[in-house]
Design an enzyme around this catalytic site. Structure first.
Site, PDB file in Angstrom:
ATOM      1  CB  THR A 213      -0.879  -0.003   1.264  1.00  0.00           C
ATOM      2  OG1 THR A 213      -1.728  -1.146   1.229  1.00  0.00           O
ATOM      3  CG2 THR A 213      -1.732   1.250   1.351  1.00  0.00           C
ATOM      4  NE  ARG A 241      -8.783  -7.495   2.771  1.00  0.00           N
ATOM      5  CZ  ARG A 241      -7.711  -6.709   2.804  1.00  0.00           C
ATOM      6  NH1 ARG A 241      -7.298  -6.111   1.697  1.00  0.00           N
ATOM      7  NH2 ARG A 241      -7.057  -6.512   3.930  1.00  0.00           N
ATOM      8  CB  ILE A 242     -13.269  -3.481   1.218  1.00  0.00           C
ATOM      9  CG1 ILE A 242     -14.015  -3.574  -0.114  1.00  0.00           C
ATOM     10  CG2 ILE A 242     -12.785  -2.046   1.452  1.00  0.00           C
ATOM     11  CD1 ILE A 242     -15.321  -2.828  -0.135  1.00  0.00           C
TER      12      ILE A 242
END
Length: 347
Positions: A213, A241-242
């Protein structure tokens, strides 16, 4: 002399009103403006990094931090610095965001991003986007051009088209390295996993993993803080999915009263701990310093839950913090003096 009840009462009132002589913390403006970024945290060890690869990462981190620094130095807004800095990282296959996004279990790329401004607590986020070149740009449009905070999937893509953002074929996000990572994990699944364990497929990815990320936090000359985060999520993720990146308070938070925070790590734990907001809350309600609040949240609260990862943050005085409980975190910073610091490993 005998004291009457009246004088006794007066005596105790005066004692109670005695000025507090304890030393109070004195906050000083450390930087008129500042910027920090991360490119993910995880098992990042020097012995696993070739000189060429290390140089490539450092060069891209330097390019990104200089992009944001130049905007701030010229009197630009923190929101512009954050967006443009993150876009440099989104366009690089080195990081798990934009071009370098990891693959889902179904061999697709689902992108998440969020951005928040500290002067008005406004925020925008997107999740599960598959065809928008810059998720962070879309998150900003959600914040400024819609009445909502979070849009997802096809709706987010439709909104992006209406806003005139660049739409790409999903194949744009394909990279051979990320696809091979998915295949490797799927092979491990076949031989190692008990599929009755709902979290087992995460564990394969988490072991010796890197949370790629990307994120950025900036304080501008006007005292405004902006934080932003962008990601491809977790390799082999299923069921749409989050993670924490598009969740305000978990992956991203900004408040001019306290600080701005961008997170990277195992998102489920960052959501449960509300990591980004907790750091700000400790500063506001407990009068903790940014450094102490970040350390408590990452090294104690998050770690005690079993979560791994880290954060970058800037407070309203321009103090910059990097806090993580992993072996490394791709990170960079620049202060108002133009001093740039780029690091990868923990020590």
């Amino acid at each position: 002399m005998k004291l009457t009840p009246f004088y006794l009462l007066l005596f105790f009132i005066l004692i109670g009103c005695k000025p507090n002589t304890e030393k109070q913390p004195i906050h000083k403006q450390k930087n008129e403006f500042a910027i920090v970024l991360h490119g993910g945290a995880g098992t990042i060890l020097k012995e696993n990094m070739t000189p060429e690869k290390e140089k490539a990462y450092k060069n891209k981190l330097e390019e990104a931090i200089k992009t944001g620094y130049a905007i701030l130095k010229d009197g630009g807004k923190s929101i512009d610095a954050v967006e443009k800095t993150i876009q440099v990282l989104e366009e690089s296959p080195l990081f798990n965001a934009g071009k370098g996004a990891v693959f889902t279990h179904n061999k697709t790329n689902e992108l998440d991003a969020s951005i928040m401004t500290g002067n008005d607590l406004n925020a925008g986020a997107v999740a599960g986007v598959t065809n928008v070149k810059s998720p962070i740009a879309l998150a900003r449009k959600v914040m400024t051009n819609s009445p909502h905070v979070l849009l997802s999937s096809n709706g987010a893509s439709k909104f992006a088209k209406e806003q005139g953002l660049e739409i790409v074929d999903p194949s744009y996000f394909y990279t051979e390295r990320r696809f091979k990572s998915l295949q490797k994990i799927k092979e491990k699944e076949k031989t190692e996993l008990d599929h009755d364990d709902k979290s087992a497929f995460y564990d394969v990815d988490i072991k010796d993993s890197k949370f790629g990320t990307v994120g950025c936090v900036a304080l501008d000359k006007y005292g405004n803080i902006t934080a932003g985060t962008s990601t491809g999520g977790m390799t082999n993720k299923r069921w749409n999915r989050i993670g924490d990146s598009p969740i305000i308070g978990s992956g991203t938070y900004a408040n001019n009263k306290t600080c701005g925070v961008s997170s990277t790590g195992w998102g489920e734990y960052f959501i449960r701990a509300q990591v980004a907001h907790d750091i700000s809350a400790q500063m506001e309600y407990k009068n903790e310093s940014l450094k102490d609040a970040a350390k408590d949240v990452i090294q104690h609260k998050l770690t005690d839950l079993g979560g791994t990862g880290g954060i970058i943050a800037i407070d309203k005085y321009g103090n910059m913090v990097f806090e993580f409980n992993t072996a490394g975190m791709y990170r960079a910073s620049a202060n108002d003096k133009g001093e740039i610091d780029i690091k990868i490993y923990k020590n």
